[in-house]
Design a protein around this motif. Structure first.
Motif, PDB file in Angstrom:
ATOM      1  N   GLY A   1     -30.892 -14.713 -33.222  1.00 43.80           N
ATOM      2  CA  GLY A   1     -32.046 -14.712 -32.327  1.00 43.80           C
ATOM      3  C   GLY A   1     -31.838 -15.616 -31.121  1.00 43.80           C
ATOM      4  N   ILE A   2     -31.215 -16.776 -31.333  1.00 41.79           N
ATOM      5  CA  ILE A   2     -30.929 -17.686 -30.226  1.00 41.79           C
ATOM      6  C   ILE A   2     -29.957 -17.045 -29.247  1.00 41.79           C
ATOM      7  CG2 ILE A   2     -29.815 -19.882 -29.660  1.00 41.79           C
ATOM      8  CD1 ILE A   2     -30.970 -21.008 -32.243  1.00 41.79           C
ATOM      9  N   ILE A   3     -28.945 -16.367 -29.772  1.00 38.77           N
ATOM     10  CA  ILE A   3     -27.961 -15.716 -28.905  1.00 38.77           C
ATOM     11  C   ILE A   3     -28.608 -14.598 -28.096  1.00 38.77           C
ATOM     12  CG2 ILE A   3     -25.855 -14.334 -28.882  1.00 38.77           C
ATOM     13  CD1 ILE A   3     -24.919 -15.892 -31.316  1.00 38.77           C
ATOM     14  N   VAL A   4     -29.460 -13.793 -28.739  1.00 34.32           N
ATOM     15  CA  VAL A   4     -30.131 -12.698 -28.024  1.00 34.32           C
ATOM     16  C   VAL A   4     -31.018 -13.252 -26.923  1.00 34.32           C
ATOM     17  CG1 VAL A   4     -31.839 -10.862 -28.270  1.00 34.32           C
ATOM     18  CG2 VAL A   4     -30.004 -11.078 -29.951  1.00 34.32           C
ATOM     19  N   ASP A   5     -31.755 -14.332 -27.219  1.00 35.70           N
ATOM     20  CA  ASP A   5     -32.623 -14.937 -26.204  1.00 35.70           C
ATOM     21  C   ASP A   5     -31.804 -15.490 -25.050  1.00 35.70           C
ATOM     22  OD1 ASP A   5     -35.395 -15.847 -25.495  1.00 35.70           O
ATOM     23  OD2 ASP A   5     -34.402 -17.795 -25.538  1.00 35.70           O
ATOM     24  N   ALA A   6     -30.659 -16.090 -25.346  1.00 30.79           N
ATOM     25  CA  ALA A   6     -29.789 -16.603 -24.280  1.00 30.79           C
ATOM     26  C   ALA A   6     -29.240 -15.461 -23.432  1.00 30.79           C
ATOM     27  CB  ALA A   6     -28.647 -17.410 -24.889  1.00 30.79           C
ATOM     28  N   MET A   7     -28.886 -14.337 -24.070  1.00 31.37           N
ATOM     29  CA  MET A   7     -28.424 -13.168 -23.316  1.00 31.37           C
ATOM     30  C   MET A   7     -29.516 -12.671 -22.371  1.00 31.37           C
ATOM     31  SD  MET A   7     -25.292 -12.430 -24.233  1.00 31.37           S
ATOM     32  CE  MET A   7     -24.138 -12.719 -25.589  1.00 31.37           C
ATOM     33  N   GLN A   8     -30.753 -12.687 -22.839  1.00 27.41           N
ATOM     34  CA  GLN A   8     -31.857 -12.228 -22.010  1.00 27.41           C
ATOM     35  C   GLN A   8     -32.052 -13.147 -20.804  1.00 27.41           C
ATOM     36  OE1 GLN A   8     -33.568  -9.458 -22.300  1.00 27.41           O
ATOM     37  NE2 GLN A   8     -34.731  -9.932 -20.456  1.00 27.41           N
TER      38      GLN A   8
END
Length: 273
Positions: free
Chosen positions: A212-219
């Motif tokens: 989830g942290i990685i997806v949010d950073a990608m966003q």
């Protein structure tokens, strides 16, 4: 803007460099095969031609950007990769020159979508480090408990603290963990509690939090990339475009979802009263 600057910043030039990188990737792969001397010499010639193009590209960028060239991390990355490729074969430097395959990594620097992925990964490092620390604590606690309970009866999996750590890693990846659990539970029927608790806390909770942290950073990286593109085209940040509207909609959806999740306990409490 000078002619050289227009060439370096043009889309056609970037596509040409991508094609050269892909051709170089094929050449490096073919050179690992059992080839005739004539074919090998031809491939080496094409490889040197690709390297000459990369060197020319770096020289052109240095001439255009001058000192600002080194302010871009991706330019520094390209310069290091090309610099390693031009090292001589003689002496100990020949070992470093085998890293010429790193030239393929230049695809990351010339393809915007790949750059956005790497940028998102770097943005996720602070949050990911916190999750990794929690995961390390869970590993340490789980290893101590597993070694204390099972090292005498199941030494092949829990005989040493190192073997225990490796066993826990296999369990977290869900690769062969039923075999491990079955072997232990034949001698410790209640050991299922240990295995289920560890897998839930690591695989199904901590790792999903990391994703989830990685997806949010990608966003966030995507949003920043859109804003940079708008700034390059002289579009004010408050002026809506399809790209920025999409980013803002996705951000609003995340905020609404977080608000609904925070309101859920309050609704349950009111219903209970």
């Amino acid at each position: 803007m000078t002619f050289a600057a227009r060439v370096v910043d043009s889309t056609l030039f970037q596509r040409f460099i991508i094609c050269v990188i892909l051709v170089n990737a094929v050449i490096l792969g073919l050179m690992t095969l059992d080839l005739t001397p004539e074919t090998l010499r031809l491939l080496l010639l094409v490889d040197y031609l690709c390297l000459a193009i990369f060197v020319g590209e770096m020289a052109l960028k240095l001439a255009v950007y001058r000192r600002t060239f080194f302010q871009d991390g991706w330019n520094n990355f390209d310069l290091i990769v090309v610099g390693i490729a031009v090292l001589p074969d003689a002496g100990g430097l020949g070992v470093l020159r085998t890293l010429r395959v790193l030239r393929l990594m230049r695809l990351i620097s010339v393809v915007p979508s790949m750059r956005r992925v790497i940028t998102g990964m770097f943005l996720a490092i602070p949050g990911g480090a916190s999750v990794a620390a929690v995961l390390a604590i869970l590993y340490y606690v789980g290893a101590i408990i597993g070694f204390s309970f099972f090292h005498e009866t199941v030494p092949e999996y829990f005989g040493t603290i190192g073997a225990t750590f490796f066993t826990l890693f296999r369990m977290m990846t869900l690769e062969g963990w039923p075999d491990i659990a079955g072997e232990v539970m034949r001698r410790h029927p209640h050991a299922w509690i240990y295995f289920v608790a560890f897998i839930i806390l690591t695989t199904f909770t901590t790792l999903n939090l990391l994703f989830g942290i990685i997806v949010d950073a990608m966003q966030n990286a995507k949003e920043e990339d859109v804003r940079e593109q708008m700034a390059e085209h002289g579009i004010p940040p408050d002026q809506e475009t399809p790209e920025i509207r999409l980013v803002m909609m996705e951000r609003d959806i995340r905020e609404i979802r977080a608000m609904l999740e925070s309101m859920a306990p309050q609704r349950r409490h009111s219903a209970a009263e």
